[in-house]
Scaffold this active site. Structure first.
Site, mmCIF file in Angstrom:
data_model
loop_
_atom_site.group_PDB
_atom_site.id
_atom_site.type_symbol
_atom_site.label_atom_id
_atom_site.label_comp_id
_atom_site.label_asym_id
_atom_site.label_seq_id
_atom_site.Cartn_x
_atom_site.Cartn_y
_atom_site.Cartn_z
ATOM 1 N N LYS A 13 0.837 -1.212 0.000
ATOM 2 C CA LYS A 13 0.000 0.000 0.000
ATOM 3 C C LYS A 13 0.871 1.261 0.000
ATOM 4 O O LYS A 13 0.658 2.167 -0.788
ATOM 5 C CB LYS A 13 -0.936 0.002 1.227
ATOM 6 C CG LYS A 13 -1.844 -1.210 1.315
ATOM 7 C CD LYS A 13 -2.795 -1.142 2.506
ATOM 8 C CE LYS A 13 -2.102 -1.120 3.843
ATOM 9 N NZ LYS A 13 -1.350 -2.363 4.175
ATOM 10 N N ARG A 88 -9.600 0.445 8.912
ATOM 11 C CA ARG A 88 -9.047 -0.880 9.161
ATOM 12 C C ARG A 88 -10.012 -1.749 9.943
ATOM 13 O O ARG A 88 -9.720 -2.919 10.211
ATOM 14 C CB ARG A 88 -7.818 -0.662 10.016
ATOM 15 C CG ARG A 88 -6.585 -1.343 9.560
ATOM 16 C CD ARG A 88 -5.545 -0.953 10.585
ATOM 17 N NE ARG A 88 -4.311 -1.584 10.367
ATOM 18 C CZ ARG A 88 -3.297 -1.032 9.692
ATOM 19 N NH1 ARG A 88 -3.428 0.132 9.129
ATOM 20 N NH2 ARG A 88 -2.181 -1.682 9.597
ATOM 21 N N ARG A 123 12.234 -5.189 4.082
ATOM 22 C CA ARG A 123 11.733 -3.810 3.968
ATOM 23 C C ARG A 123 12.666 -2.824 4.677
ATOM 24 O O ARG A 123 13.151 -3.074 5.764
ATOM 25 C CB ARG A 123 10.345 -3.699 4.595
ATOM 26 C CG ARG A 123 9.891 -2.247 4.667
ATOM 27 C CD ARG A 123 8.430 -2.056 4.749
ATOM 28 N NE ARG A 123 7.824 -2.582 5.955
ATOM 29 C CZ ARG A 123 6.531 -2.505 6.203
ATOM 30 N NH1 ARG A 123 5.728 -1.935 5.335
ATOM 31 N NH2 ARG A 123 6.033 -3.014 7.302
ATOM 32 N N ARG A 156 11.666 -1.229 10.373
ATOM 33 C CA ARG A 156 10.552 -0.919 11.280
ATOM 34 C C ARG A 156 10.511 -1.887 12.464
ATOM 35 O O ARG A 156 10.746 -3.084 12.310
ATOM 36 C CB ARG A 156 9.223 -0.978 10.516
ATOM 37 C CG ARG A 156 8.739 0.405 10.128
ATOM 38 C CD ARG A 156 7.548 0.386 9.255
ATOM 39 N NE ARG A 156 6.401 -0.347 9.784
ATOM 40 C CZ ARG A 156 5.224 -0.385 9.194
ATOM 41 N NH1 ARG A 156 5.042 0.279 8.059
ATOM 42 N NH2 ARG A 156 4.237 -1.071 9.690
ATOM 43 N N ARG A 167 0.116 -9.426 13.088
ATOM 44 C CA ARG A 167 -0.577 -8.376 12.320
ATOM 45 C C ARG A 167 -1.428 -8.992 11.212
ATOM 46 O O ARG A 167 -2.528 -8.507 10.918
ATOM 47 C CB ARG A 167 0.445 -7.394 11.727
ATOM 48 C CG ARG A 167 1.056 -6.487 12.792
ATOM 49 C CD ARG A 167 2.348 -5.851 12.329
ATOM 50 N NE ARG A 167 2.168 -4.975 11.190
ATOM 51 C CZ ARG A 167 3.158 -4.606 10.375
ATOM 52 N NH1 ARG A 167 4.379 -5.047 10.568
ATOM 53 N NH2 ARG A 167 2.911 -3.805 9.368
HETATM 54 P P1 AP5 Z 1 4.781 -1.603 1.778
HETATM 55 O O1 AP5 Z 1 4.452 -0.740 0.616
HETATM 56 O O2 AP5 Z 1 5.579 -1.007 2.904
HETATM 57 O O3 AP5 Z 1 3.486 -2.337 2.340
HETATM 58 P P2 AP5 Z 1 2.231 -1.757 3.157
HETATM 59 O O4 AP5 Z 1 1.048 -2.448 2.608
HETATM 60 O O5 AP5 Z 1 2.246 -0.257 3.145
HETATM 61 O O6 AP5 Z 1 2.616 -2.338 4.579
HETATM 62 P P3 AP5 Z 1 2.536 -1.713 6.032
HETATM 63 O O7 AP5 Z 1 3.287 -2.675 6.940
HETATM 64 O O8 AP5 Z 1 3.007 -0.284 6.056
HETATM 65 O O9 AP5 Z 1 1.075 -1.814 6.316
HETATM 66 P P4 AP5 Z 1 0.384 -1.893 7.633
HETATM 67 O O10 AP5 Z 1 -0.971 -1.660 7.156
HETATM 68 O O11 AP5 Z 1 0.561 -3.056 8.489
HETATM 69 O O12 AP5 Z 1 1.172 -0.791 8.500
HETATM 70 P P5 AP5 Z 1 0.775 0.650 9.011
HETATM 71 O O13 AP5 Z 1 1.974 1.476 8.970
HETATM 72 O O14 AP5 Z 1 -0.470 1.105 8.298
HETATM 73 O O15 AP5 Z 1 5.559 -2.899 1.190
HETATM 74 C C1 AP5 Z 1 6.095 -3.888 2.047
HETATM 75 C C2 AP5 Z 1 7.471 -4.337 1.488
HETATM 76 O O16 AP5 Z 1 7.256 -5.024 0.248
HETATM 77 C C3 AP5 Z 1 8.412 -3.171 1.157
HETATM 78 O O17 AP5 Z 1 9.731 -3.536 1.443
HETATM 79 C C4 AP5 Z 1 8.225 -2.942 -0.362
HETATM 80 O O18 AP5 Z 1 9.387 -2.397 -0.980
HETATM 81 C C5 AP5 Z 1 7.941 -4.374 -0.835
HETATM 82 N N1 AP5 Z 1 7.033 -4.416 -1.989
HETATM 83 C C6 AP5 Z 1 5.950 -3.627 -2.224
HETATM 84 N N2 AP5 Z 1 5.341 -3.989 -3.379
HETATM 85 C C7 AP5 Z 1 6.057 -5.056 -3.857
HETATM 86 C C8 AP5 Z 1 5.906 -5.885 -5.015
HETATM 87 N N3 AP5 Z 1 4.910 -5.704 -5.904
HETATM 88 N N4 AP5 Z 1 6.804 -6.899 -5.183
HETATM 89 C C9 AP5 Z 1 7.803 -7.094 -4.279
HETATM 90 N N5 AP5 Z 1 7.984 -6.342 -3.174
HETATM 91 C C10 AP5 Z 1 7.119 -5.327 -2.963
HETATM 92 O O19 AP5 Z 1 0.333 0.352 10.505
HETATM 93 C C11 AP5 Z 1 1.273 0.027 11.521
HETATM 94 C C12 AP5 Z 1 0.546 -0.105 12.866
HETATM 95 O O20 AP5 Z 1 -0.089 1.153 13.200
HETATM 96 C C13 AP5 Z 1 -0.597 -1.131 12.913
HETATM 97 O O21 AP5 Z 1 -0.123 -2.436 13.191
HETATM 98 C C14 AP5 Z 1 -1.462 -0.543 14.042
HETATM 99 O O22 AP5 Z 1 -0.920 -0.853 15.296
HETATM 100 C C15 AP5 Z 1 -1.353 0.946 13.837
HETATM 101 N N6 AP5 Z 1 -2.423 1.482 12.952
HETATM 102 C C16 AP5 Z 1 -2.234 2.089 11.744
HETATM 103 N N7 AP5 Z 1 -3.414 2.429 11.190
HETATM 104 C C17 AP5 Z 1 -4.372 2.019 12.077
HETATM 105 C C18 AP5 Z 1 -5.787 2.078 12.066
HETATM 106 N N8 AP5 Z 1 -6.462 2.620 11.025
HETATM 107 N N9 AP5 Z 1 -6.458 1.553 13.125
HETATM 108 C C19 AP5 Z 1 -5.789 1.011 14.177
HETATM 109 N N10 AP5 Z 1 -4.453 0.923 14.245
HETATM 110 C C20 AP5 Z 1 -3.744 1.431 13.214
#
Ligand code: AP5
Length: 214
Positions: A13, A88, A123, A156, A167
């Site tokens: 994402k 989410r 990552r 991270r 997660r």
């Molecule tokens: P990346 O693009 O970083 O993936 P992502 O989907 O953005 O993953 P996140 O871990 O950031 O999502 P998340 O939803 O768990 O975390 P968030 O920060 O929102 O890609 C991942 C890796 O793959 C990278 O190395 C990239 O280069 C590689 N890649 C990408 N595309 C590729 C492809 N096509 N082929 C190969 N490799 C590829 O949330 C973190 C924490 O915050 C949560 O656990 C929670 O505690 C809290 N939080 C955040 N939002 C909320 C909410 N709305 N409600 C409650 N808690 C929340």
């Protein structure tokens, strides 16, 4: 243009958000990045969120809904925005409806869990901007350095395998139901819904996204 990016942790994402922001000039609203910024700044919200995030759990709906409402009200969101990591849970999606926030396009990026576990170990992130890299699939120009600022990239805190698996479990329980939720919206003509195979290369996913958003 109001877009939601839906998908498991690590589905890509944040990676595709960079592309959409550049292409359409709309801000990315990443609740994860906002929480990490609060942790870095040592605010009371950050201190509360850190324990929850490090354990791979979700932060409370009330706290997140408040953060997003405040962010969407800012001037740069007038033309549209890209929600990354929000909503989410069903209560978070309901809160958008209750606040009259319509969504033009919901984009789902689908990647199997085992592929995600493999990805997360490679990552690397630039905390200041939210730019995301992968040591093999999407490497920076210079190893360990952000392409734009040249600053050091980081791993991270929640990318350890056991936390990633936790997660993913929470994603299937609490976030995956949003696929049906927005599927119904799409069937009623309230939004567009597009699903992409996120196991393709980063550029292949971006190309298909671009075509769907036109
Ligand atoms: P990346 O693009 O970083 O993936 P992502 O989907 O953005 O993953 P996140 O871990 O950031 O999502 P998340 O939803 O768990 O975390 P968030 O920060 O929102 O890609 C991942 C890796 O793959 C990278 O190395 C990239 O280069 C590689 N890649 C990408 N595309 C590729 C492809 N096509 N082929 C190969 N490799 C590829 O949330 C973190 C924490 O915050 C949560 O656990 C929670 O505690 C809290 N939080 C955040 N939002 C909320 C909410 N709305 N409600 C409650 N808690 C929340």
């Amino acid at each position: 243009m109001r877009i939601i990016l839906l998908g498991a942790p690590g589905a890509g994402k944040g990676t595709q958000a960079q592309f959409i922001m550049e292409q359409y000039g709309i801000p990315q609203i990443s609740t994860g990045d906002m929480l990490r910024a609060a942790i870095k700044a040592g605010t009371p919200l950050g201190l509360e969120a850190k324990k929850v995030m490090d354990a791979g759990q979700l932060v409370s709906d009330d706290l997140i809904i408040g953060l997003v409402k405040e962010r969407i009200a800012q001037d740069d969101c007038a033309k549209g925005f890209l929600l990354d990591g929000f909503p989410r849970t069903i209560p978070q999606a309901d809160a958008m409806v209750e606040n009259g926030i319509d969504i033009d396009h919901v984009i789902e990026i689908d990647v199997p869990d085992e592929e995600i576990v493999k990805r997360m170990s490679g990552r690397r992130v630039h905390p200041g901007s939210g730019r995301v890299y992968h040591i093999v699939y999407n490497p920076p120009k210079e190893e360990g350095k952000d392409d734009v600022t040249g600053e050091e990239l980081q791993i991270r805190a929640d990318d350890e395998e056991a936390t990633v698996r936790k997660r993913l479990g929470i994603y299937h329980e609490q976030t995956k139901p949003l696929v049906d939720y927005y599927g119904k919206f799409a069937a009623e003509g309230k939004t567009k819904y597009s699903k992409f195979d996120g196991t393709q290369t980063v550029s292949a996913v971006s190309e298909q996204l671009s075509a769907a958003l036109k």
